[in-house]
Design a protein around this motif. Structure first.
Motif, PDB file in Angstrom:
ATOM      1  N   TRP A   1      46.380  39.377  48.619  1.00 16.45           N
ATOM      2  CA  TRP A   1      45.168  40.067  48.180  1.00 16.45           C
ATOM      3  C   TRP A   1      45.414  41.559  48.018  1.00 16.45           C
ATOM      4  O   TRP A   1      44.904  42.177  47.084  1.00 16.45           O
ATOM      5  CB  TRP A   1      44.013  39.762  49.130  1.00 16.45           C
ATOM      6  CG  TRP A   1      43.660  38.320  48.998  1.00 16.45           C
ATOM      7  CD1 TRP A   1      44.014  37.304  49.837  1.00 16.45           C
ATOM      8  CD2 TRP A   1      42.981  37.717  47.905  1.00 16.45           C
ATOM      9  NE1 TRP A   1      43.579  36.101  49.332  1.00 16.45           N
ATOM     10  CE2 TRP A   1      42.934  36.329  48.148  1.00 16.45           C
ATOM     11  CE3 TRP A   1      42.396  38.213  46.741  1.00 16.45           C
ATOM     12  CZ2 TRP A   1      42.327  35.439  47.275  1.00 16.45           C
ATOM     13  CZ3 TRP A   1      41.785  37.319  45.872  1.00 16.45           C
ATOM     14  CH2 TRP A   1      41.756  35.953  46.146  1.00 16.45           C
ATOM     15  N   THR A   2      46.202  42.128  48.894  1.00 17.86           N
ATOM     16  CA  THR A   2      46.546  43.540  48.759  1.00 17.86           C
ATOM     17  C   THR A   2      47.320  43.767  47.460  1.00 17.86           C
ATOM     18  O   THR A   2      47.011  44.670  46.686  1.00 17.86           O
ATOM     19  CB  THR A   2      47.392  44.005  49.962  1.00 17.86           C
ATOM     20  OG1 THR A   2      46.643  43.789  51.157  1.00 17.86           O
ATOM     21  CG2 THR A   2      47.766  45.464  49.836  1.00 17.86           C
ATOM     22  N   ALA A   3      48.317  42.924  47.203  1.00 12.98           N
ATOM     23  CA  ALA A   3      49.149  43.064  46.001  1.00 12.98           C
ATOM     24  C   ALA A   3      48.344  42.812  44.730  1.00 12.98           C
ATOM     25  O   ALA A   3      48.507  43.527  43.737  1.00 12.98           O
ATOM     26  CB  ALA A   3      50.332  42.112  46.068  1.00 12.98           C
ATOM     27  N   SER A   4      47.474  41.827  44.758  1.00 13.40           N
ATOM     28  CA  SER A   4      46.728  41.500  43.541  1.00 13.40           C
ATOM     29  C   SER A   4      45.710  42.581  43.195  1.00 13.40           C
ATOM     30  O   SER A   4      45.408  42.798  42.028  1.00 13.40           O
ATOM     31  CB  SER A   4      46.048  40.138  43.676  1.00 13.40           C
ATOM     32  OG  SER A   4      45.049  40.166  44.660  1.00 13.40           O
ATOM     33  N   HIS A   5      45.198  43.283  44.189  1.00 11.04           N
ATOM     34  CA  HIS A   5      44.249  44.361  43.912  1.00 11.04           C
ATOM     35  C   HIS A   5      44.951  45.653  43.528  1.00 11.04           C
ATOM     36  O   HIS A   5      44.378  46.514  42.875  1.00 11.04           O
ATOM     37  CB  HIS A   5      43.321  44.589  45.114  1.00 11.04           C
ATOM     38  CG  HIS A   5      42.282  43.535  45.220  1.00 11.04           C
ATOM     39  ND1 HIS A   5      42.515  42.315  45.799  1.00 11.04           N
ATOM     40  CD2 HIS A   5      41.012  43.501  44.777  1.00 11.04           C
ATOM     41  CE1 HIS A   5      41.425  41.581  45.731  1.00 11.04           C
ATOM     42  NE2 HIS A   5      40.495  42.277  45.115  1.00 11.04           N
ATOM     43  N   ARG A   6      46.198  45.783  43.926  1.00  8.43           N
ATOM     44  CA  ARG A   6      46.970  46.984  43.567  1.00  8.43           C
ATOM     45  C   ARG A   6      47.456  46.921  42.134  1.00  8.43           C
ATOM     46  O   ARG A   6      47.426  47.897  41.420  1.00  8.43           O
ATOM     47  CB  ARG A   6      48.189  47.095  44.465  1.00  8.43           C
ATOM     48  CG  ARG A   6      47.943  47.840  45.693  1.00  8.43           C
ATOM     49  CD  ARG A   6      49.257  48.151  46.305  1.00  8.43           C
ATOM     50  NE  ARG A   6      49.102  49.356  47.082  1.00  8.43           N
ATOM     51  CZ  ARG A   6      49.966  49.771  47.945  1.00  8.43           C
ATOM     52  NH1 ARG A   6      51.062  49.089  48.140  1.00  8.43           N
ATOM     53  NH2 ARG A   6      49.753  50.859  48.616  1.00  8.43           N
ATOM     54  N   GLY A   7      47.997  45.795  41.753  1.00  7.55           N
ATOM     55  CA  GLY A   7      48.589  45.718  40.423  1.00  7.55           C
ATOM     56  C   GLY A   7      48.460  44.339  39.832  1.00  7.55           C
ATOM     57  O   GLY A   7      49.335  43.887  39.116  1.00  7.55           O
ATOM     58  N   GLY A   8      47.370  43.660  40.144  1.00  6.83           N
ATOM     59  CA  GLY A   8      47.161  42.318  39.627  1.00  6.83           C
ATOM     60  C   GLY A   8      46.902  42.333  38.126  1.00  6.83           C
ATOM     61  O   GLY A   8      46.548  43.350  37.542  1.00  6.83           O
ATOM     62  N   ARG A   9      47.080  41.200  37.536  1.00  2.98           N
ATOM     63  CA  ARG A   9      46.834  41.067  36.108  1.00  2.98           C
ATOM     64  C   ARG A   9      45.435  40.499  35.893  1.00  2.98           C
ATOM     65  O   ARG A   9      44.956  39.709  36.679  1.00  2.98           O
ATOM     66  CB  ARG A   9      47.853  40.120  35.493  1.00  2.98           C
ATOM     67  CG  ARG A   9      49.273  40.587  35.648  1.00  2.98           C
ATOM     68  CD  ARG A   9      50.221  39.567  35.033  1.00  2.98           C
ATOM     69  NE  ARG A   9      51.589  39.784  35.404  1.00  2.98           N
ATOM     70  CZ  ARG A   9      52.416  40.606  34.798  1.00  2.98           C
ATOM     71  NH1 ARG A   9      52.003  41.334  33.802  1.00  2.98           N
ATOM     72  NH2 ARG A   9      53.656  40.729  35.196  1.00  2.98           N
ATOM     73  N   SER A  10      44.827  40.871  34.804  1.00  5.00           N
ATOM     74  CA  SER A  10      43.531  40.280  34.476  1.00  5.00           C
ATOM     75  C   SER A  10      43.773  38.873  33.945  1.00  5.00           C
ATOM     76  O   SER A  10      44.905  38.497  33.625  1.00  5.00           O
ATOM     77  CB  SER A  10      42.814  41.124  33.425  1.00  5.00           C
ATOM     78  OG  SER A  10      43.442  40.980  32.166  1.00  5.00           O
ATOM     79  N   TRP A  11      42.725  38.097  33.833  1.00  7.80           N
ATOM     80  CA  TRP A  11      42.895  36.726  33.377  1.00  7.80           C
ATOM     81  C   TRP A  11      43.405  36.665  31.940  1.00  7.80           C
ATOM     82  O   TRP A  11      43.984  35.675  31.530  1.00  7.80           O
ATOM     83  CB  TRP A  11      41.602  35.932  33.546  1.00  7.80           C
ATOM     84  CG  TRP A  11      40.462  36.444  32.719  1.00  7.80           C
ATOM     85  CD1 TRP A  11      39.563  37.398  33.080  1.00  7.80           C
ATOM     86  CD2 TRP A  11      40.127  36.043  31.408  1.00  7.80           C
ATOM     87  NE1 TRP A  11      38.671  37.608  32.057  1.00  7.80           N
ATOM     88  CE2 TRP A  11      38.988  36.794  31.017  1.00  7.80           C
ATOM     89  CE3 TRP A  11      40.662  35.139  30.507  1.00  7.80           C
ATOM     90  CZ2 TRP A  11      38.395  36.645  29.778  1.00  7.80           C
ATOM     91  CZ3 TRP A  11      40.058  34.994  29.269  1.00  7.80           C
ATOM     92  CH2 TRP A  11      38.942  35.737  28.919  1.00  7.80           C
ATOM     93  N   GLN A  12      43.236  37.726  31.165  1.00  3.04           N
ATOM     94  CA  GLN A  12      43.732  37.739  29.793  1.00  3.04           C
ATOM     95  C   GLN A  12      45.239  37.996  29.723  1.00  3.04           C
ATOM     96  O   GLN A  12      45.867  37.683  28.727  1.00  3.04           O
ATOM     97  CB  GLN A  12      43.022  38.807  28.955  1.00  3.04           C
ATOM     98  CG  GLN A  12      41.537  38.580  28.814  1.00  3.04           C
ATOM     99  CD  GLN A  12      40.742  39.518  29.693  1.00  3.04           C
ATOM    100  OE1 GLN A  12      41.192  39.964  30.745  1.00  3.04           O
ATOM    101  NE2 GLN A  12      39.524  39.811  29.269  1.00  3.04           N
ATOM    102  N   GLU A  13      45.798  38.592  30.746  1.00  3.72           N
ATOM    103  CA  GLU A  13      47.224  38.946  30.752  1.00  3.72           C
ATOM    104  C   GLU A  13      48.034  37.856  31.457  1.00  3.72           C
ATOM    105  O   GLU A  13      48.513  38.037  32.557  1.00  3.72           O
ATOM    106  CB  GLU A  13      47.440  40.268  31.481  1.00  3.72           C
ATOM    107  CG  GLU A  13      46.735  41.432  30.864  1.00  3.72           C
ATOM    108  CD  GLU A  13      46.879  42.666  31.720  1.00  3.72           C
ATOM    109  OE1 GLU A  13      47.495  43.626  31.234  1.00  3.72           O
ATOM    110  OE2 GLU A  13      46.396  42.661  32.866  1.00  3.72           O
TER     111      GLU A  13
END
Length: 145
Positions: free
Chosen positions: A72-84
């Motif tokens: 969750w920390t990693a996904s909020h830092r540099g996660g991709r949107s559902w389009q990417e």
């Protein structure tokens, strides 16, 4: 580095998390020189392949890893949107019995092609996309047609 507690659904897969990446390992079925026929496959920076029999276990291992606070920390830092979406739709090689996904697995190298690997390193931020592709493949594999 810490280990994700194994579950029965993970089958032969284990996962350790180191910083912002997860390292997936699959114990080979065979302990002999031909074990590389059943090991996961890695094309560094380009994709991964797993035995059709190991796909459900990998999906479960990815799902368990996504429960970890570091995901969750990693996904909020540099996660991709559902389009990417960085992962391709699954491609099954019927002759080999492997399922391949093009995507960001491992560090890019100048080598070409998939090769047997004991470990599949994946950025935590890319797990959601892989989980979606694995679930879609497993769903399609169950539906006759």
């Amino acid at each position: 580095m810490y280990e994700i507690p194994p579950t029965a659904a993970m089958q032969r897969w284990s996962v350790s998390v180191d910083g912002f990446r997860a390292i997936f390992a699959c114990a080979p079925w065979l302990e002999d020189p031909t074990a590389d026929r059943v090991l996961p496959r890695l094309w560094p920076g380009r994709g991964l392949g797993v035995s059709d029999a190991d796909t459900a276990g990998l999906a479960a291992a990815v799902a368990e890893t996504m429960k970890a606070p570091s995901y969750w920390t990693a996904s909020h830092r540099g996660g991709r949107s559902w389009q990417e979406q960085p992962w391709s739709v699954a491609r099954r090689d019927h002759d080999e019995g492997f399922v391949y996904f093009a995507g960001p697995c491992g560090e890019p190298e100048p080598t070409a092609g998939y090769r047997p690997a004991y470990h599949l390193p994946l950025a935590l931020r890319d797990l959601r996309g892989l989980r979606i592709r694995l679930a879609a493949y497993l769903r399609a594999a169950r539906v006759p047609g």
